[in-house]
Scaffold this active site. Sequence first.
Site, PDB file in Angstrom:
ATOM      1  N   ASP A   8       0.967  -0.842   0.086  1.00 46.60           N
ATOM      2  CA  ASP A   8       0.231   0.026  -0.157  1.00 46.60           C
ATOM      3  C   ASP A   8       0.738   1.486   0.117  1.00 46.60           C
ATOM      4  O   ASP A   8       1.938   0.797   0.067  1.00 46.60           O
ATOM      5  CB  ASP A   8      -1.169   0.183   1.338  1.00 46.60           C
ATOM      6  CG  ASP A   8      -1.510   1.246   1.611  1.00 46.60           C
ATOM      7  OD1 ASP A   8      -2.225   1.637   0.505  1.00 46.60           O
ATOM      8  OD2 ASP A   8      -1.704   1.790   2.628  1.00 46.60           O
ATOM      9  N   ASP A  10      -0.072   5.360   1.255  1.00 50.52           N
ATOM     10  CA  ASP A  10      -0.678   6.549   1.946  1.00 50.52           C
ATOM     11  C   ASP A  10      -0.380   5.077   2.999  1.00 50.52           C
ATOM     12  O   ASP A  10      -0.614   4.750   3.808  1.00 50.52           O
ATOM     13  CB  ASP A  10      -1.460   7.289   2.358  1.00 50.52           C
ATOM     14  CG  ASP A  10      -1.593   7.661   0.515  1.00 50.52           C
ATOM     15  OD1 ASP A  10      -0.823   8.752   0.740  1.00 50.52           O
ATOM     16  OD2 ASP A  10      -2.373   7.452  -0.455  1.00 50.52           O
ATOM     17  N   ASP A 170      -1.819  -0.872   5.968  1.00 50.00           N
ATOM     18  CA  ASP A 170      -1.843  -0.366   7.064  1.00 50.00           C
ATOM     19  C   ASP A 170      -3.181  -0.243   7.502  1.00 50.00           C
ATOM     20  O   ASP A 170      -3.757   0.418   8.777  1.00 50.00           O
ATOM     21  CB  ASP A 170      -0.785   1.352   6.854  1.00 50.00           C
ATOM     22  CG  ASP A 170      -2.182   1.865   6.060  1.00 50.00           C
ATOM     23  OD1 ASP A 170      -2.470   1.221   5.390  1.00 50.00           O
ATOM     24  OD2 ASP A 170      -1.752   3.118   6.269  1.00 50.00           O
TER      25      ASP A 170
END
Length: 227
Positions: A8, A10, A170
Site C-alpha cells: 500500500d 499512504d 496499514d
Amino acid sequence: MRPTLVFDLDGTLIDTAHDLVATLNVILERENLAALPFESAVSMVGHGARVLIERGLAANDVTREAAIIDRLFDDYIAHYADHIADLSRPYPGLVAALDHYAAEGWILAVCTNKLEHLSIELLGRLGLADRFAAICGADTFLARKPDPIALTETIRRAGGAAEAALMVGDSKTDIDTAKAAGIPVVAVDFGYTPIPVTELGPDAVISHYDELIGAVARLRPDLSGTH
C-alpha cells in the site's frame, strides 16, 4: 517463479498525512469552514480524497450535494498535486528493505487507493518510482481495494503470480483485500487506521521496516533467501 511484494502507499510506504491534511484544510477554508487539527484529521486519511473531503465536511457538521463534492474533489486533486511531496517522506527503514528484496530478486509493486498518476508522481518525487514494476491506483482497474481484483491484477501487471506474493499495508482495507485474494498480509502499526491493526487479523504486524524481513521469512520461508 520470482516472488512479489506488494505495498500500500499512504501510511505504509510513505508518511503522506501532513500533505493530505494540509490540502483538506485549504479546501475547507475555501468553503468558509473550519480547518481541522492534524491530530483529529489524520484518522480520516486512507480511503481516498473524496472520502477525506466528506469526512472533513462532516467534522464541520455540514453536507454538500454530489455536484459540489465533485468540484471540491477536483480542487483537492489540483492543489495536492502541486504540494504532493512538501512534507511526505518514506518511513524509516523502508529504503533498506526495498534494497534487500531487490537484491534477492523479488518483484516490488504498489497497490493503492490513491489515484494512479498521483501515486507515480509522489514516488517519482521521492526517487522511488523506478523501484516498482507496477504502481496501480484507485483508477487503474475497474475495481479498487478491498476488491481482491485490484491486488491480483497489480501482481499480474508487475509480472508476478498471486501464489508467490505477499502484501504490506496499514488498514482494514488492505487486510481485507489480501485475505479475499488468499495472499498473506503484513500490517504496519504506524499507519493511519483508527482501529489498531492487531485487531484486524493480519498474518503479521511490524512496527518498523527493520522487522519486515523477519516477518516475511516467517510467513513464507519458501520464498525468502532463495532468489
